[in-house]
Design a protein around this motif. Structure first.
Motif, mmCIF file in Angstrom:
data_model
loop_
_atom_site.group_PDB
_atom_site.id
_atom_site.type_symbol
_atom_site.label_atom_id
_atom_site.label_comp_id
_atom_site.label_asym_id
_atom_site.label_seq_id
_atom_site.Cartn_x
_atom_site.Cartn_y
_atom_site.Cartn_z
ATOM 1 N N ALA A 148 0.716 -1.091 -0.029
ATOM 2 C CA ALA A 148 0.004 -0.198 -0.025
ATOM 3 C C ALA A 148 0.807 1.364 -0.048
ATOM 4 C CB ALA A 148 -1.144 -0.026 1.269
ATOM 5 N N VAL A 149 1.845 1.292 0.930
ATOM 6 C CA VAL A 149 2.946 2.357 0.799
ATOM 7 C C VAL A 149 3.442 2.617 -0.402
ATOM 8 C CG1 VAL A 149 5.025 3.488 2.059
ATOM 9 C CG2 VAL A 149 3.059 2.083 3.440
ATOM 10 N N GLY A 150 3.759 1.675 -0.982
ATOM 11 C CA GLY A 150 4.470 1.935 -2.584
ATOM 12 C C GLY A 150 3.320 2.301 -3.608
ATOM 13 N N ALA A 151 2.063 1.844 -3.469
ATOM 14 C CA ALA A 151 1.124 2.283 -4.461
ATOM 15 C C ALA A 151 0.693 3.513 -4.098
ATOM 16 C CB ALA A 151 -0.046 1.219 -4.135
ATOM 17 N N TYR A 152 0.504 3.927 -2.878
ATOM 18 C CA TYR A 152 0.172 5.433 -2.772
ATOM 19 C C TYR A 152 1.129 6.422 -3.098
ATOM 20 C CZ TYR A 152 -4.372 4.481 -0.948
ATOM 21 O OH TYR A 152 -5.960 4.147 -0.803
ATOM 22 N N THR A 153 2.391 6.023 -2.766
ATOM 23 C CA THR A 153 3.612 6.617 -3.133
ATOM 24 C C THR A 153 3.449 7.366 -4.536
ATOM 25 O OG1 THR A 153 4.914 5.864 -1.736
ATOM 26 C CG2 THR A 153 6.060 7.134 -3.191
ATOM 27 N N ASN A 233 -7.769 10.462 -0.457
ATOM 28 C CA ASN A 233 -9.024 10.494 -0.889
ATOM 29 C C ASN A 233 -9.873 9.385 -0.362
ATOM 30 O OD1 ASN A 233 -10.768 11.679 -2.673
ATOM 31 N ND2 ASN A 233 -10.819 10.400 -4.062
ATOM 32 N N GLY A 234 -9.488 8.954 0.832
ATOM 33 C CA GLY A 234 -10.431 7.788 1.826
ATOM 34 C C GLY A 234 -10.868 6.691 1.005
ATOM 35 N N PRO A 235 -12.099 6.174 1.212
ATOM 36 C CA PRO A 235 -12.319 5.033 0.576
ATOM 37 C C PRO A 235 -12.819 5.097 -0.946
ATOM 38 C CG PRO A 235 -13.886 5.571 2.379
ATOM 39 C CD PRO A 235 -13.077 6.677 2.317
ATOM 40 N N GLN A 236 -12.738 6.254 -1.534
ATOM 41 C CA GLN A 236 -13.146 6.414 -2.831
ATOM 42 C C GLN A 236 -11.750 6.180 -3.732
ATOM 43 O OE1 GLN A 236 -13.857 8.997 -0.696
ATOM 44 N NE2 GLN A 236 -16.087 8.668 -0.710
ATOM 45 N N GLY A 237 -10.505 6.171 -3.185
ATOM 46 C CA GLY A 237 -9.446 5.956 -3.646
ATOM 47 C C GLY A 237 -8.931 6.974 -4.796
ATOM 48 N N ILE A 238 -7.874 6.627 -5.443
ATOM 49 C CA ILE A 238 -7.303 7.703 -6.284
ATOM 50 C C ILE A 238 -7.353 7.179 -7.544
ATOM 51 C CG2 ILE A 238 -5.024 9.259 -6.878
ATOM 52 C CD1 ILE A 238 -4.453 8.581 -3.803
ATOM 53 N N PHE A 342 -5.416 3.139 -10.628
ATOM 54 C CA PHE A 342 -6.593 3.422 -9.653
ATOM 55 C C PHE A 342 -6.012 2.410 -8.269
ATOM 56 C CE2 PHE A 342 -10.306 1.647 -7.240
ATOM 57 C CZ PHE A 342 -10.732 2.652 -6.727
ATOM 58 N N VAL A 343 -6.297 3.301 -7.091
ATOM 59 C CA VAL A 343 -5.744 2.610 -5.907
ATOM 60 C C VAL A 343 -6.816 2.852 -5.006
ATOM 61 C CG1 VAL A 343 -4.060 3.006 -4.061
ATOM 62 C CG2 VAL A 343 -3.099 2.910 -6.475
ATOM 63 N N SER A 344 -7.186 1.976 -4.108
ATOM 64 C CA SER A 344 -8.048 2.125 -3.062
ATOM 65 C C SER A 344 -7.586 1.228 -1.969
ATOM 66 C CB SER A 344 -9.192 1.734 -3.485
ATOM 67 O OG SER A 344 -9.697 0.474 -3.450
ATOM 68 N N PRO A 345 -8.134 1.671 -0.511
ATOM 69 C CA PRO A 345 -7.471 0.761 0.381
ATOM 70 C C PRO A 345 -8.149 -0.813 0.348
ATOM 71 C CG PRO A 345 -8.711 3.075 1.218
ATOM 72 C CD PRO A 345 -8.898 2.757 -0.248
ATOM 73 N N GLU A 346 -9.211 -0.831 -0.293
ATOM 74 C CA GLU A 346 -9.686 -2.471 -0.625
ATOM 75 C C GLU A 346 -8.699 -3.340 -1.149
ATOM 76 O OE1 GLU A 346 -12.623 -3.533 0.794
ATOM 77 O OE2 GLU A 346 -12.533 -1.277 1.645
ATOM 78 N N SER A 347 -7.501 -2.773 -1.804
ATOM 79 C CA SER A 347 -6.678 -3.902 -2.303
ATOM 80 C C SER A 347 -5.638 -4.164 -1.290
ATOM 81 C CB SER A 347 -5.901 -2.933 -3.575
ATOM 82 O OG SER A 347 -6.952 -2.538 -4.563
ATOM 83 N N PHE A 348 -5.560 -3.666 -0.177
ATOM 84 C CA PHE A 348 -4.702 -4.068 0.770
ATOM 85 C C PHE A 348 -5.011 -4.170 1.839
ATOM 86 C CE2 PHE A 348 -3.645 -0.064 -1.705
ATOM 87 C CZ PHE A 348 -2.838 -0.538 -2.644
ATOM 88 N N THR A 349 -5.996 -5.256 2.121
ATOM 89 C CA THR A 349 -6.526 -5.763 3.186
ATOM 90 C C THR A 349 -5.773 -6.831 3.859
ATOM 91 O OG1 THR A 349 -7.647 -7.493 2.062
ATOM 92 C CG2 THR A 349 -8.940 -5.440 2.539
ATOM 93 N N LEU A 350 -6.455 -7.331 5.147
ATOM 94 C CA LEU A 350 -5.425 -8.766 5.527
ATOM 95 C C LEU A 350 -5.615 -9.877 4.839
ATOM 96 C CD1 LEU A 350 -4.399 -9.859 8.163
ATOM 97 C CD2 LEU A 350 -6.665 -10.511 8.939
ATOM 98 N N LEU A 351 -6.649 -9.935 4.253
ATOM 99 C CA LEU A 351 -6.841 -11.107 3.182
ATOM 100 C C LEU A 351 -5.572 -11.114 2.157
ATOM 101 C CD1 LEU A 351 -8.180 -13.658 2.279
ATOM 102 C CD2 LEU A 351 -9.561 -12.209 0.676
ATOM 103 N N ALA A 352 -5.265 -9.849 1.588
ATOM 104 C CA ALA A 352 -3.931 -9.991 0.689
ATOM 105 C C ALA A 352 -2.798 -10.355 1.297
ATOM 106 C CB ALA A 352 -4.187 -8.345 0.403
ATOM 107 N N SER A 353 -2.611 -9.618 2.561
ATOM 108 C CA SER A 353 -1.362 -10.384 3.309
ATOM 109 C C SER A 353 -1.424 -11.734 3.741
ATOM 110 C CB SER A 353 -1.221 -9.462 4.756
ATOM 111 O OG SER A 353 -1.040 -8.179 4.659
ATOM 112 N N ILE A 354 -2.591 -12.284 3.910
ATOM 113 C CA ILE A 354 -2.420 -13.742 4.206
ATOM 114 C C ILE A 354 -2.327 -14.492 2.809
ATOM 115 C CG2 ILE A 354 -4.146 -15.439 5.141
ATOM 116 C CD1 ILE A 354 -3.143 -13.793 7.369
#
Length: 442
Positions: A148-153, A233-238, A342-354
């Motif tokens: 997420a940090v890389g994507a949002y950067t 941009n919160g849940p709407q993503g960028i 497109f980037v949004s928080p939904e791409s970086f959930t706990l399920l992604a880590s698991i």
């Protein structure tokens, strides 16, 4: 046996030309299984693999069915794991599959490109987590945070989002993506340092819980940093996030006789970019594994007390592993943001880590080819097999309730695979030599 396997491979080649469909691809997978698991003379096995590579490529080009892609991945696994195949044959067939077969299939079905790109992105991240979990033995359940940090950067500065909190000409031109790949390596490594400093003083389950929590903190920050100053941009993503210009790439392909259109140009470009990044990540992994840092990580994984008594500084060595894994994830985050726009928080959930952790466990902890295989297997399962099976069930049984749609049981299937792996093959599909020896001793 040799003649039978050859005839099966030849028959599949004929079917791929004359009747390319899912059943013929299933027949090809059977022929591949016979070639891989029966005791064949090496030159017969090599000949069969070459025939099957040609057959799966033709089948993919003529039908676009992704079962052919599974066959090509299976051949890559066979080339990696089977013994007594000449080295130059392994390299030649591997390059032919990656540089010719998949792109040719991608022109017939662009979803093949998408699958290849996603497999590549997750394979690079699995290799990064393999350094942390497989080599150093540090259980990290928040690895998607670095992604997420890389994507949002890049997403923030490669879009108009940055205008919300600073002056400047935004979005930055797409060429800056390459610069931000370097910046992402630094920012994610620093994030790994900040997270690792307090977390790596713990061990085992405690470390897993802390990394899980810190990973969720990053996702929640991305979800809520839209006020009082709008950073994410919160849940709407960028969106839209800039892509790099590829005029030079188009000209190069045109010189080679490959004419690209708007549906395939960026897909092919990102596919080759991801391949290049995997090559670099594998090179770094191999060098690290053979370096004094790699040996120190293995020593810590095996016995921390013994490692410390031998003079290995625990915290700095663990931090280096954590920062290395984070850097791999960060750079792939930049590519992910540019490819998706497109980037949004939904791409970086706990399920992604698991899921990424599952790729490492499935392939074999500490094993470089294992991590790539695990990434390929779970990505194809999630993006293709379950969805195709779901469509088949809903088409065949339209009266079936929505609640039993197979696509909704991704986590159940994923958990079952991990449980079965722990019972029947705990060392992974392609285990590292040391892990295999430990399992055999146990």
């Amino acid at each position: 046996m040799n003649a039978l396997s050859f005839l099966l491979s030849l028959a599949y080649l004929g079917l791929a030309f004359l009747a390319p469909n899912p059943l013929s691809h299933l027949f090809g997978l059977v022929a591949l299984g016979v070639t891989a698991f029966l005791r064949l003379v090496p030159h017969w096995r090599t000949l069969n693999l070459a025939l099957l590579t040609l057959a799966f490529t033709v089948g993919l080009m003529r039908s676009g069915n992704t079962l052919g892609l599974i066959g090509l991945v299976g051949i890559l696994v066979a080339l990696t794991t089977l013994s007594r195949i000449p080295g130059w044959i392994r390299v030649l067939l591997g390059l032919a599959i990656l540089l010719l077969s998949v792109p040719l299939a991608g022109f017939a079905n662009t979803f093949v490109f998408e699958l290849g790109i996603q497999i590549g992105i997750y394979a690079a991240m699995a290799l990064g987590l393999n350094v942390v979990v497989g080599m150093a033995g540090l259980l990290d359940l928040g690895y998607a945070a670095f992604f997420a940090v890389g994507a949002y950067t890049w997403a923030i500065f490669g879009s108009e989002q940055a205008k919300n909190f600073m002056q400047g000409n935004f979005p930055l031109p797409g060429e800056y993506m390459y610069l931000f790949m370097g910046i992402a390596i630094v920012t994610t490594a620093l994030t790994g340092l900040l997270i690792g400093l307090p977390a790596l003083r713990l061990r085992g389950d405690y470390l897993a819980i802390v990394t899980l929590g810190l990973g969720e903190v990053v996702r929640i920050l991305a979800n809520n940093l839209d006020h009082p100053i709008n950073f994410t941009n919160g849940p709407q993503g960028i969106t839209p996030v800039q892509r790099p210009p590829i005029d030079g790439f188009r000209e190069l392909m045109a010189t080679l006789g490959v004419h690209l259109d708007r549906t395939t140009d960026y897909q092919l470009f990102f596919y080759f970019l991801v391949l290049l990044m995997i090559g670099l990540v594998v090179l770094v992994n191999v060098n690290l594994a053979n370096s004094r840092f790699g040996r120190a990580w293995v020593a810590i994984r095996e016995d921390e007390v013994a490692a410390r008594s031998m003079g290995i500084p625990l915290l700095p060595t663990k931090l280096l592993a954590f920062m290395t894994g984070a850097a791999f994830s960060g750079v792939m985050g930049v590519i992910f943001a540019a490819q998706r726009t497109f980037v949004s928080p939904e791409s970086f959930t706990l399920l992604a880590s698991i899921t990424i952790l599952g790729m490492v466990i499935l392939g074999g902890m500490g094993s470089i080819p294992g991590a790539i295989l695990g990434a390929a297997a779970l990505t194809i399962l999630n993006l293709d097999v379950l969805k195709t099976f779901s469509e088949f069930v809903r088409t065949s049984l339209p009266q079936i309730p929505n609640q039993v749609d197979p696509a909704k049981y991704e986590r159940l299937v994923f958990g079952l695979i991990l449980v079965l792996m722990m019972i029947f093959r705990p060392e992974g599909l392609i285990p590292e030599k040391r892990h295999r020896a430990e399992m055999e001793e146990a």
